[in-house]
Design an enzyme around this catalytic site. Structure first.
Site, short mmCIF file in Angstrom:
data_model
loop_
_atom_site.label_atom_id
_atom_site.label_comp_id
_atom_site.label_asym_id
_atom_site.label_seq_id
_atom_site.Cartn_x
_atom_site.Cartn_y
_atom_site.Cartn_z
CG ASN A 105 -0.07 0.05 2.70
OD1 ASN A 105 0.21 0.50 2.77
ND2 ASN A 105 -0.90 -0.35 3.28
CG ASP A 159 -5.66 -10.12 3.05
OD1 ASP A 159 -4.17 -10.14 2.96
OD2 ASP A 159 -5.96 -10.45 3.98
#
Length: 301
Positions: A191, A252
């Protein structure tokens, strides 16, 4: 073909705080922090990076194989994986330990505070990865430190291309170790915060990092993601969710979609777009493994 998913299997205890963390924490009093949050909402879910990614891949019709450990309280998780049609060839139960536990508290702005007990996850390195005719891909997601190091080496030795996704495990490694992970990997996903930390520890910029792998993806939450290939950045816009209910497991779900696309040989941008779609679908459901992928999502892929 199958994909090996190295990471944790965990039980998630998810709590809902109806206020805002920022309103309860005084910045000038952090050195004597002592706070308590009333959490009227509480539930327990099956989670962990390996379990969540495997769930996403299975929803898309893939063949995920988690490489993970459970404690002596993990029988229910084993039963769930098998009921979902997810292979447990590489799932090991460790006696005398608990399955990894994540205690996750979410405020009204979807900020999260997490406490994590690794338990059996710390023995994940006991399972070796070797070449297998039906295994096409792999991923290194947050796991025990030794497992992440050893499984990356084993993927490389077996000639299995893999995604390096350090996630919350990134702070465990120094610059030299992270650089070695990158050199072994085929793709890297982070991220935006992790991307800054990774580059800082390695002493590189994102465009330089992307030249060392086949593809680098930086996810940006509600702003979509940036794809870097050979030093060139491409932005993939976000998908608007039907509702914002629970962010737990969105990353995920995104990675499961990425792996599905890579397994099909898609361009990285198409993989990322499916990831954004699945993330938007997941955030509209409570818990990391309770959403359902319908034909509409698959048709848009």
């Amino acid at each position: 073909m199958a994909t090996l998913i190295c990471g944790s299997l965990a039980f998630d205890t998810i709590m809902t705080f109806e206020g805002r963390f920022a309103e309860q924490i005084l910045p000038d009093q952090l050195h004597i922090l002592n706070v308590s949050f009333l959490v009227p909402g509480l539930r327990r879910d099956f989670g962990g990076c390996a379990g969540n990614i495997a769930y996403a891949m299975r929803q898309l019709g893939g063949v995920p194989l988690p490489v993970a450990t459970l404690g002596n309280d993990g029988a229910d998780y084993l039963e769930r994986l098998r009921a979902l049609g997810i292979g447990t060839d590489f799932v090991r139960q460790i006696e005398g330990t608990y399955t990894a536990q994540a205690m996750i508290m979410t405020d009204r702005d979807n900020n999260q505070i997490t406490a994590f007990h690794p338990g059996a996850m710390m023995q994940a390195h006991l399972t070796r990865i070797e070449a297998r005719p039906d295994v096409k891909l792999g991923i290194i997601s947050p796991d025990g430190r030794d497992a992440m190091l050893q499984h990356a080496e084993q993927f490389h030795a077996a000639g299995i291309p893999f995604v390096f996704d350090p996630g919350q495990g990134l702070p465990m490694f120094g610059g030299a170790e992270l650089s070695h992970f990158v050199d072994l990997a085929t793709w890297v996903t982070v991220n935006d915060y992790e991307g800054r930390m990774l580059c800082d520890r390695m002493g590189v910029e994102l465009h330089d990092l992307s030249r060392r792998v086949k593809g680098l993806v930086v996810t940006l939450g509600g702003d979509g993601c940036d794809i870097w290939e050979a030093g060139v950045k491409t932005h993939v816009p976000a998908v608007q969710p039907a509702a914002v209910v629970d962010p737990t497991g969105c990353g995920d779900a995104w990675r499961g979609a990425l792996l599905h696309g890579l397994e099909q040989g898609w361009p990285l941008a198409r993989c990322a777009m499916l990831g954004n779609q699945l993330g938007a679908l997941k955030i509209a459901s409570r818990g990391p493994q309770n959403y359902q992928v319908d034909a509409t999502v698959l048709a848009q892929a």
